[in-house]
Write a protein that holds these residues in place. Structure first.
Motif, PDB file in Angstrom:
ATOM      1  N   LEU A  84      22.574-103.337  38.557  1.00 34.83           N
ATOM      2  CA  LEU A  84      22.656-103.944  37.223  1.00 34.83           C
ATOM      3  C   LEU A  84      23.479-103.092  36.257  1.00 34.83           C
ATOM      4  O   LEU A  84      23.778-103.509  35.152  1.00 34.83           O
ATOM      5  CB  LEU A  84      21.246-104.131  36.634  1.00 34.83           C
ATOM      6  N   GLY A  85      23.804-101.883  36.676  1.00 37.07           N
ATOM      7  CA  GLY A  85      24.556-100.979  35.804  1.00 37.07           C
ATOM      8  C   GLY A  85      23.679-100.319  34.762  1.00 37.07           C
ATOM      9  O   GLY A  85      24.136 -99.900  33.712  1.00 37.07           O
ATOM     10  N   LEU A  86      22.371-100.225  35.051  1.00 38.00           N
ATOM     11  CA  LEU A  86      21.432 -99.676  34.067  1.00 38.00           C
ATOM     12  C   LEU A  86      20.818 -98.345  34.493  1.00 38.00           C
ATOM     13  O   LEU A  86      19.996 -97.798  33.775  1.00 38.00           O
ATOM     14  CB  LEU A  86      20.299-100.683  33.816  1.00 38.00           C
ATOM     15  N   SER A  87      21.205 -97.840  35.652  1.00 43.83           N
ATOM     16  CA  SER A  87      20.503 -96.650  36.159  1.00 43.83           C
ATOM     17  C   SER A  87      20.633 -95.440  35.240  1.00 43.83           C
ATOM     18  O   SER A  87      19.694 -94.677  35.085  1.00 43.83           O
ATOM     19  CB  SER A  87      20.970 -96.297  37.570  1.00 43.83           C
ATOM     20  N   ARG A  88      21.796 -95.284  34.591  1.00 44.44           N
ATOM     21  CA  ARG A  88      21.955 -94.110  33.711  1.00 44.44           C
ATOM     22  C   ARG A  88      21.067 -94.195  32.485  1.00 44.44           C
ATOM     23  O   ARG A  88      20.775 -93.209  31.846  1.00 44.44           O
ATOM     24  CB  ARG A  88      23.414 -93.972  33.271  1.00 44.44           C
ATOM     25  N   GLN A  89      20.647 -95.429  32.150  1.00 39.47           N
ATOM     26  CA  GLN A  89      19.813 -95.601  30.972  1.00 39.47           C
ATOM     27  C   GLN A  89      18.326 -95.431  31.301  1.00 39.47           C
ATOM     28  O   GLN A  89      17.493 -95.486  30.431  1.00 39.47           O
ATOM     29  CB  GLN A  89      20.046 -96.986  30.363  1.00 39.47           C
ATOM     30  N   LEU A  90      18.033 -95.231  32.578  1.00 43.21           N
ATOM     31  CA  LEU A  90      16.638 -95.046  32.974  1.00 43.21           C
ATOM     32  C   LEU A  90      16.280 -93.573  32.871  1.00 43.21           C
ATOM     33  O   LEU A  90      16.615 -92.791  33.749  1.00 43.21           O
ATOM     34  CB  LEU A  90      16.426 -95.515  34.420  1.00 43.21           C
ATOM     35  N   SER A  91      15.615 -93.212  31.810  1.00 44.26           N
ATOM     36  CA  SER A  91      15.152 -91.828  31.687  1.00 44.26           C
ATOM     37  C   SER A  91      14.088 -91.621  32.760  1.00 44.26           C
ATOM     38  O   SER A  91      13.521 -92.581  33.282  1.00 44.26           O
ATOM     39  CB  SER A  91      14.542 -91.614  30.300  1.00 44.26           C
ATOM     40  N   PRO A  92      13.788 -90.350  33.108  1.00 41.41           N
ATOM     41  CA  PRO A  92      12.753 -90.112  34.113  1.00 41.41           C
ATOM     42  C   PRO A  92      11.426 -90.787  33.763  1.00 41.41           C
ATOM     43  O   PRO A  92      10.777 -91.355  34.636  1.00 41.41           O
ATOM     44  CB  PRO A  92      12.609 -88.589  34.118  1.00 41.41           C
ATOM     45  N   SER A  93      11.050 -90.790  32.484  1.00 36.46           N
ATOM     46  CA  SER A  93       9.762 -91.392  32.124  1.00 36.46           C
ATOM     47  C   SER A  93       9.802 -92.914  32.280  1.00 36.46           C
ATOM     48  O   SER A  93       8.839 -93.522  32.738  1.00 36.46           O
ATOM     49  CB  SER A  93       9.358 -91.011  30.700  1.00 36.46           C
TER      50      SER A  93
END
Length: 134
Positions: free
Chosen positions: A108-117
């Motif tokens: 989806l192109g969202l992985s960088r926006q997924l913070s660890p929490s």
């Protein structure tokens, strides 16, 4: 493994987005479209532990396929959860166990926006789905 129809729509929509700002807007829109959970469902028994925000999850088995509904008090999380629901609704318990969360958000192109929490929170939601599907 073929994707549920909603997941295909999500992929096409997000992959067509020009840059992060448009994806962020789409994310909020997906969250806003999430059906509201009734207060009856927003009980401790349905709360997903491991999320920083409040997330509630309910699931029902229909003809061998799982349908989940969820809600969150945080708008961004609602969007992420909505995209997770698009990916898993309609799957069998066996298919549910094969869902690769990081891979899905990466597509989806969202992985960088997924913070660890956030990532941990979504993993907790998926884990809870698998427990319900047991």
């Amino acid at each position: 493994m073929s994707l549920p129809a909603d997941a295909v729509i999500a992929l096409e929509t997000f992959q067509a987005a020009a840059g992060w700002e448009q994806r962020a807007r789409l994310l909020m829109q997906w969250g806003d479209r999430l059906p509201v959970l009734s207060d009856v469902d927003k009980v401790e028994a349905n709360r997903v532990h491991g999320c920083e925000s409040q997330v509630w999850l309910v699931g029902a088995l229909q003809d061998g396929h799982w349908q989940f509904a969820a809600s969150s008090d945080a708008r961004l999380i609602r969007g992420l959860v909505a995209l997770l629901l698009a990916r898993v609704n309609g799957l069998s318990a066996a298919e549910l166990k094969q869902v690769d969360l990081p891979e899905w958000f990466s597509q989806l192109g969202l992985s960088r926006q997924l913070s660890p929490s956030r990532s941990n929170g979504l993993n907790a939601v998926l884990q809870r789905m698998n427990e319900l599907a047991g």
